[in-house]
Motif scaffolding. Structure first.
Motif, PDB file in Angstrom:
ATOM      1  N   MET A  47       0.860  -1.192   0.000  1.00  0.00           N
ATOM      2  CA  MET A  47       0.000   0.000   0.000  1.00  0.00           C
ATOM      3  C   MET A  47       0.886   1.228   0.000  1.00  0.00           C
ATOM      4  SD  MET A  47      -2.885   1.159   2.771  1.00  0.00           S
ATOM      5  CE  MET A  47      -4.076  -0.053   2.280  1.00  0.00           C
ATOM      6  N   ALA A  48       0.694   2.140  -0.908  1.00  0.00           N
ATOM      7  CA  ALA A  48       1.480   3.368  -0.968  1.00  0.00           C
ATOM      8  C   ALA A  48       0.579   4.558  -0.706  1.00  0.00           C
ATOM      9  CB  ALA A  48       2.138   3.503  -2.336  1.00  0.00           C
ATOM     10  N   PHE A  49       1.121   5.516   0.010  1.00  0.00           N
ATOM     11  CA  PHE A  49       0.350   6.705   0.358  1.00  0.00           C
ATOM     12  C   PHE A  49       1.193   7.925   0.032  1.00  0.00           C
ATOM     13  CE2 PHE A  49      -2.849   4.476   2.810  1.00  0.00           C
ATOM     14  CZ  PHE A  49      -2.180   3.300   3.163  1.00  0.00           C
ATOM     15  N   ASN A  50       0.605   8.943  -0.602  1.00  0.00           N
ATOM     16  CA  ASN A  50       1.317  10.156  -0.965  1.00  0.00           C
ATOM     17  C   ASN A  50       0.982  11.286  -0.014  1.00  0.00           C
ATOM     18  OD1 ASN A  50       2.494   9.044  -3.307  1.00  0.00           O
ATOM     19  ND2 ASN A  50       0.550   9.295  -4.402  1.00  0.00           N
ATOM     20  N   CYS A  89     -11.702  -4.447  19.899  1.00  0.00           N
ATOM     21  CA  CYS A  89     -11.154  -5.616  19.213  1.00  0.00           C
ATOM     22  C   CYS A  89     -10.610  -5.233  17.837  1.00  0.00           C
ATOM     23  CB  CYS A  89     -12.218  -6.696  19.059  1.00  0.00           C
ATOM     24  SG  CYS A  89     -12.991  -7.178  20.621  1.00  0.00           S
ATOM     25  N   THR A  90      -9.526  -5.904  17.437  1.00  0.00           N
ATOM     26  CA  THR A  90      -8.894  -5.633  16.151  1.00  0.00           C
ATOM     27  C   THR A  90      -8.524  -6.951  15.492  1.00  0.00           C
ATOM     28  OG1 THR A  90      -7.935  -3.587  17.047  1.00  0.00           O
ATOM     29  CG2 THR A  90      -6.998  -4.431  14.988  1.00  0.00           C
ATOM     30  N   GLY A  91      -8.690  -7.042  14.167  1.00  0.00           N
ATOM     31  CA  GLY A  91      -8.289  -8.227  13.420  1.00  0.00           C
ATOM     32  C   GLY A  91      -7.540  -7.852  12.159  1.00  0.00           C
ATOM     33  N   MET A  92      -6.557  -8.682  11.759  1.00  0.00           N
ATOM     34  CA  MET A  92      -5.702  -8.383  10.610  1.00  0.00           C
ATOM     35  C   MET A  92      -5.390  -9.669   9.842  1.00  0.00           C
ATOM     36  SD  MET A  92      -3.082  -6.029  12.855  1.00  0.00           S
ATOM     37  CE  MET A  92      -2.307  -5.180  11.505  1.00  0.00           C
ATOM     38  N   ARG A  93      -5.439  -9.584   8.533  1.00  0.00           N
ATOM     39  CA  ARG A  93      -5.161 -10.723   7.657  1.00  0.00           C
ATOM     40  C   ARG A  93      -3.729 -10.679   7.140  1.00  0.00           C
ATOM     41  NH1 ARG A  93      -8.391 -10.349   2.238  1.00  0.00           N
ATOM     42  NH2 ARG A  93      -6.882  -8.657   1.982  1.00  0.00           N
ATOM     43  N   VAL A  94      -3.117 -11.868   7.013  1.00  0.00           N
ATOM     44  CA  VAL A  94      -1.801 -12.015   6.392  1.00  0.00           C
ATOM     45  C   VAL A  94      -1.902 -13.109   5.328  1.00  0.00           C
ATOM     46  CG1 VAL A  94       0.608 -12.655   6.740  1.00  0.00           C
ATOM     47  CG2 VAL A  94      -0.585 -11.330   8.500  1.00  0.00           C
ATOM     48  N   ILE A  95      -1.392 -12.840   4.124  1.00  0.00           N
ATOM     49  CA  ILE A  95      -1.342 -13.850   3.063  1.00  0.00           C
ATOM     50  C   ILE A  95       0.103 -13.987   2.600  1.00  0.00           C
ATOM     51  CG2 ILE A  95      -2.159 -14.555   0.792  1.00  0.00           C
ATOM     52  CD1 ILE A  95      -4.659 -12.931   1.217  1.00  0.00           C
ATOM     53  N   ALA A  96       0.652 -15.203   2.711  1.00  0.00           N
ATOM     54  CA  ALA A  96       2.043 -15.452   2.342  1.00  0.00           C
ATOM     55  C   ALA A  96       2.183 -15.632   0.831  1.00  0.00           C
ATOM     56  CB  ALA A  96       2.555 -16.694   3.069  1.00  0.00           C
ATOM     57  N   LYS A  97       3.426 -15.621   0.370  1.00  0.00           N
ATOM     58  CA  LYS A  97       3.702 -15.781  -1.057  1.00  0.00           C
ATOM     59  C   LYS A  97       3.230 -17.128  -1.587  1.00  0.00           C
ATOM     60  CE  LYS A  97       7.759 -12.724  -1.011  1.00  0.00           C
ATOM     61  NZ  LYS A  97       9.243 -12.651  -1.154  1.00  0.00           N
ATOM     62  N   THR A 125     -20.767  -7.484   2.691  1.00  0.00           N
ATOM     63  CA  THR A 125     -19.952  -6.631   1.832  1.00  0.00           C
ATOM     64  C   THR A 125     -18.540  -7.181   1.766  1.00  0.00           C
ATOM     65  OG1 THR A 125     -21.230  -4.713   2.624  1.00  0.00           O
ATOM     66  CG2 THR A 125     -19.169  -4.258   1.438  1.00  0.00           C
ATOM     67  N   ASP A 126     -17.951  -7.236   0.579  1.00  0.00           N
ATOM     68  CA  ASP A 126     -16.569  -7.676   0.445  1.00  0.00           C
ATOM     69  C   ASP A 126     -15.641  -6.748   1.230  1.00  0.00           C
ATOM     70  OD1 ASP A 126     -17.207  -9.829  -1.173  1.00  0.00           O
ATOM     71  OD2 ASP A 126     -16.913  -8.712  -3.039  1.00  0.00           O
ATOM     72  N   ASN A 127     -14.605  -7.335   1.827  1.00  0.00           N
ATOM     73  CA  ASN A 127     -13.623  -6.558   2.583  1.00  0.00           C
ATOM     74  C   ASN A 127     -12.302  -6.574   1.823  1.00  0.00           C
ATOM     75  OD1 ASN A 127     -11.543  -5.752   4.381  1.00  0.00           O
ATOM     76  ND2 ASN A 127     -12.818  -6.265   6.140  1.00  0.00           N
ATOM     77  N   PRO A 128     -11.957  -5.502   1.117  1.00  0.00           N
ATOM     78  CA  PRO A 128     -10.757  -5.500   0.276  1.00  0.00           C
ATOM     79  C   PRO A 128      -9.468  -5.220   1.029  1.00  0.00           C
ATOM     80  CG  PRO A 128     -11.895  -3.419   0.048  1.00  0.00           C
ATOM     81  CD  PRO A 128     -12.746  -4.266   0.964  1.00  0.00           C
ATOM     82  N   VAL A 129      -9.555  -4.774   2.297  1.00  0.00           N
ATOM     83  CA  VAL A 129      -8.345  -4.411   3.038  1.00  0.00           C
ATOM     84  C   VAL A 129      -7.928  -5.478   4.045  1.00  0.00           C
ATOM     85  CG1 VAL A 129      -8.588  -1.937   2.727  1.00  0.00           C
ATOM     86  CG2 VAL A 129      -9.731  -3.038   4.658  1.00  0.00           C
ATOM     87  N   GLY A 130      -8.816  -6.423   4.357  1.00  0.00           N
ATOM     88  CA  GLY A 130      -8.437  -7.539   5.206  1.00  0.00           C
ATOM     89  C   GLY A 130      -8.210  -7.210   6.661  1.00  0.00           C
ATOM     90  N   VAL A 131      -8.819  -6.135   7.163  1.00  0.00           N
ATOM     91  CA  VAL A 131      -8.736  -5.806   8.590  1.00  0.00           C
ATOM     92  C   VAL A 131     -10.127  -5.443   9.085  1.00  0.00           C
ATOM     93  CG1 VAL A 131      -6.374  -4.957   8.318  1.00  0.00           C
ATOM     94  CG2 VAL A 131      -8.272  -3.325   8.287  1.00  0.00           C
ATOM     95  N   PHE A 132     -10.284  -5.424  10.412  1.00  0.00           N
ATOM     96  CA  PHE A 132     -11.609  -5.128  10.961  1.00  0.00           C
ATOM     97  C   PHE A 132     -11.480  -4.629  12.390  1.00  0.00           C
ATOM     98  CE2 PHE A 132     -16.192  -6.500  11.663  1.00  0.00           C
ATOM     99  CZ  PHE A 132     -16.702  -5.614  10.730  1.00  0.00           C
ATOM    100  N   THR A 133     -12.416  -3.747  12.774  1.00  0.00           N
ATOM    101  CA  THR A 133     -12.510  -3.294  14.161  1.00  0.00           C
ATOM    102  C   THR A 133     -13.987  -3.180  14.522  1.00  0.00           C
ATOM    103  OG1 THR A 133     -12.340  -0.936  13.522  1.00  0.00           O
ATOM    104  CG2 THR A 133     -10.282  -2.077  14.071  1.00  0.00           C
ATOM    105  N   ASN A 134     -14.333  -2.171  15.290  1.00  0.00           N
ATOM    106  CA  ASN A 134     -15.689  -2.037  15.813  1.00  0.00           C
ATOM    107  C   ASN A 134     -16.445  -0.916  15.093  1.00  0.00           C
ATOM    108  OD1 ASN A 134     -13.531  -2.465  18.245  1.00  0.00           O
ATOM    109  ND2 ASN A 134     -15.154  -3.986  18.284  1.00  0.00           N
ATOM    110  N   ALA A 162      -1.088  -3.861   7.946  1.00  0.00           N
ATOM    111  CA  ALA A 162      -1.289  -5.159   7.294  1.00  0.00           C
ATOM    112  C   ALA A 162      -1.000  -5.111   5.807  1.00  0.00           C
ATOM    113  CB  ALA A 162      -2.714  -5.650   7.539  1.00  0.00           C
ATOM    114  N   ASN A 163      -1.141  -3.933   5.194  1.00  0.00           N
ATOM    115  CA  ASN A 163      -0.948  -3.814   3.756  1.00  0.00           C
ATOM    116  C   ASN A 163       0.366  -3.142   3.377  1.00  0.00           C
ATOM    117  OD1 ASN A 163      -3.637  -4.756   2.398  1.00  0.00           O
ATOM    118  ND2 ASN A 163      -4.268  -3.544   4.177  1.00  0.00           N
ATOM    119  N   SER A 164       1.225  -2.899   4.368  1.00  0.00           N
ATOM    120  CA  SER A 164       2.534  -2.306   4.103  1.00  0.00           C
ATOM    121  C   SER A 164       3.682  -3.244   4.426  1.00  0.00           C
ATOM    122  CB  SER A 164       2.706  -1.013   4.921  1.00  0.00           C
ATOM    123  OG  SER A 164       1.765  -0.032   4.541  1.00  0.00           O
ATOM    124  N   VAL A 165       3.444  -4.237   5.282  1.00  0.00           N
ATOM    125  CA  VAL A 165       4.515  -5.143   5.689  1.00  0.00           C
ATOM    126  C   VAL A 165       5.027  -5.960   4.499  1.00  0.00           C
ATOM    127  CG1 VAL A 165       3.771  -5.348   8.081  1.00  0.00           C
ATOM    128  CG2 VAL A 165       2.793  -6.876   6.352  1.00  0.00           C
TER     129      VAL A 165
END
Length: 379
Positions: free
Chosen positions: A1-4, A39-47, A207-216, A277-280
Motif C-alpha cells: 500500500m502506498a500513500f502520498n 477488538c482488532t483483526g488483521m489478515r496475512v497472506i504469504a507468497k 460486503t466484500d472486505n478489500p483491506v483484510g482488517v476489521f474493528t468495531n 497489514a498492507n505495508s509489511v
C-alpha cells in the motif's frame, strides 16, 4: 500500500483561558463511561498462498473464555426473542474458537474447511437488528448464534453470500451481561477472501472486505471512507523537506507514517491496522505468516488502565486485551495467548475429536506464564 503526502494545515491562536477550558473538556472524557469495543483483526497472506488471521479480544471486565472444540454432526438450535425456538440445524463442519461467560457459543472461530467468523462489538445506535415476527422464528438465527451458524454450515464466502438472505437475524439478550449484544461480523475463507456482515437500520448486508482488517463501530463502509483521509501515509521514510531557506531533516525512522492515528478508538485502530497489514513485507510461507500475524497484532494490545470507564453497575471498568488468537488456515491450527500468559499455546485440528458427540472445552485461565530458562546457554 502506498500513500502520498498531501496535507493542509491551519494555525490557531489560543488564549490561556481558552486552552484551560479545552484541557478540562478533554480531561473530562476520562470519566465518561466507555463501552468495551476495542477488538482488532488483521489478515496475512504469504507468497505461497498460506492465510493467517490475527485478532485481539478486549473487554471491560473478565469474560472467562475457553476454547470450544465443537464437532461436526452436533445439533444446534438458535434462540429467538421472547424465549422462542429458532432455526435448527445439524453441523456439517466442526470448529475451534473461544467463547465467553461460559456460554456454549463461540465469539469467533475457524472450522475444518478453513472458514473464519468473528463478532466485533458495536455501540448502541450504530447497528439495529431487524424486527422478527413469531411466524419467522423457525428460520431465525439470533445474533448470539450467527458465528456458530456460519462455522458449522459453510466452507467459502460464496456459500455464505448465497445462504445469508435466506435467514432472519434477530437480537436476543445475553443474560450474563443483561443486554442485547450489538455486533457486526468478519468472515474469511481459506483463500483469504473476506466479507463483512452487518445489520444497519434493520437491514442485513454482506460486503466484500478489500483491506483484510476489521474493528468495531461505526459501519464498515464508514471505515473505508475514513481511510481515504490517510492516503498520504506510506512506509517509505521522508529524509528531508525544504521549508523556505530551511532544510528540515528527519529525526529518525518512521517519517513516512507521520500522522498515523495512535489511539485505541475503533476508527484509529482500523486505519492503523489497514496501513500495517498492507505495508509489511509479504512472508514466504505459513511459518513466516504466523510469526508476522503475532507481531502485527501485538501492536494493538491494551494494558489494564489505559482505557478506563464505568460499567452499568457504576463500578470502574478497564478495557484490556484478554486474549489474542492467530489462525493458521493452511495447517488448520489456532494459536492463543492470554493477558497473563504471553506465551502462545497451539491447538491442531488433526489432533482433535472432530467427530465427537459433544462440545469440548480447553481452558485458557488467568495463570501467569512460565518462561524458558536459558541461563545455562551462556558461553
Amino acid at each position: 500500500m502506498a500513500f502520498n503526502i498531501s496535507r493542509g494545515y491551519c494555525m490557531l491562536s489560543f488564549s490561556l483561558k481558552t486552552f484551560a477550558i479545552l484541557f478540562f473538556l478533554v480531561a473530562g472524557l476520562f470519566s465518561v463511561p466507555v463501552s468495551s469495543s476495542a477488538c482488532t483483526g488483521m489478515r496475512v497472506i504469504a507468497k505461497d498462498g498460506s492465510v493467517v488471521w490475527a485478532r485481539s479480544m478486549e473487554f471491560g471486565n473478565y469474560i472467562d473464555s475457553a476454547l470450544m472444540v465443537s464437532p461436526h454432526g452436533l445439533q444446534w438450535t438458535s434462540p429467538t426473542p421472547n424465549d422462542g425456538h429458532g432455526l435448527q440445524w445439524t453441523a456439517k463442519y466442526g470448529f475451534v474458537g473461544p467463547n465467553g461467560f461460559n456460554l456454549k457459543v463461540p465469539l469467533e472461530g475457524m472450522n475444518e474447511k478453513g472458514l473464519y467468523a468473528g463478532g466485533f462489538w458495536m455501540k448502541e445506535g450504530e447497528t439495529k437488528f431487524p424486527g422478527v415476527k413469531p411466524a419467522d422464528y423457525p428460520n431465525t438465527v439470533a445474533q448470539t448464534h450467527i458465528i456458530a451458524w456460519l462455522l458449522t454450515n459453510f466452507a467459502t464466502i460464496d456459500e455464505v453470500k448465497a445462504a445469508l438472505p435466506k435467514i432472519h437475524v434477530a437480537g436476543v439478550e445475553v443474560e450474563a451481561i443483561h443486554q442485547v449484544v450489538l455486533c457486526h461480523w468478519y468472515v474469511m475463507d481459506a483463500t483469504g477472501k473476506a466479507a463483512v456482515i452487518e445489520s444497519i437500520n434493520g437491514e442485513v448486508t454482506i460486503t466484500d472486505n478489500p483491506v483484510g482488517v476489521f474493528t468495531n463501530a461505526p459501519s464498515f463502509e464508514w471505515h473505508l471512507t475514513h481511510l481515504r483521509q490517510f492516503i498520504n501515509l506510506r512506509p517509505d521514510n521522508v529524509d528531508s523537506a525544504q521549508i523556505g531557506d530551511y532544510k528540515a531533516l528527519s529525526l529518525g525512522e518512521g517519517t513516512g507514517l507521520l500522522g498515523l492515528p495512535g489511539d485505541f478508538t475503533p476508527p484509529s485502530r482500523f486505519v492503523r491496522a489497514a496501513v500495517f497489514a498492507n505495508s509489511v513485507l509479504q512472508p514466504d510461507d505459513a511459518d513466516a505468516a504466523v510469526a508476522l500475524g503475532m507481531n502485527l497484532i501485538a501492536g494493538f494490545a491494551i494494558s489494564k488502565g489505559i482505557s478506563r470507564g464505568v460499567g452499568g453497575d457504576g463500578k470502574p471498568e478497564y478495557d484490556y486485551t484478554q486474549w489474542t488468537t492467530v489462525y493458521d488456515f493452511a495447517r488448520k491450527a489456532v494459536y492463543v495467548r492470554t493477558y497473563e500468559n504471553q506465551n502462545y499455546k497451539v491447538v491442531h485440528f488433526d489432533k482433535l475429536p472432530m467427530d465427537g458427540g459433544k462440545n469440548l472445552i480447553i481452558p485458557l485461565g488467568q495463570d501467569y506464564g512460565t518462561y524458558e530458562d536459558v541461563s545455562d546457554q551462556a558461553r
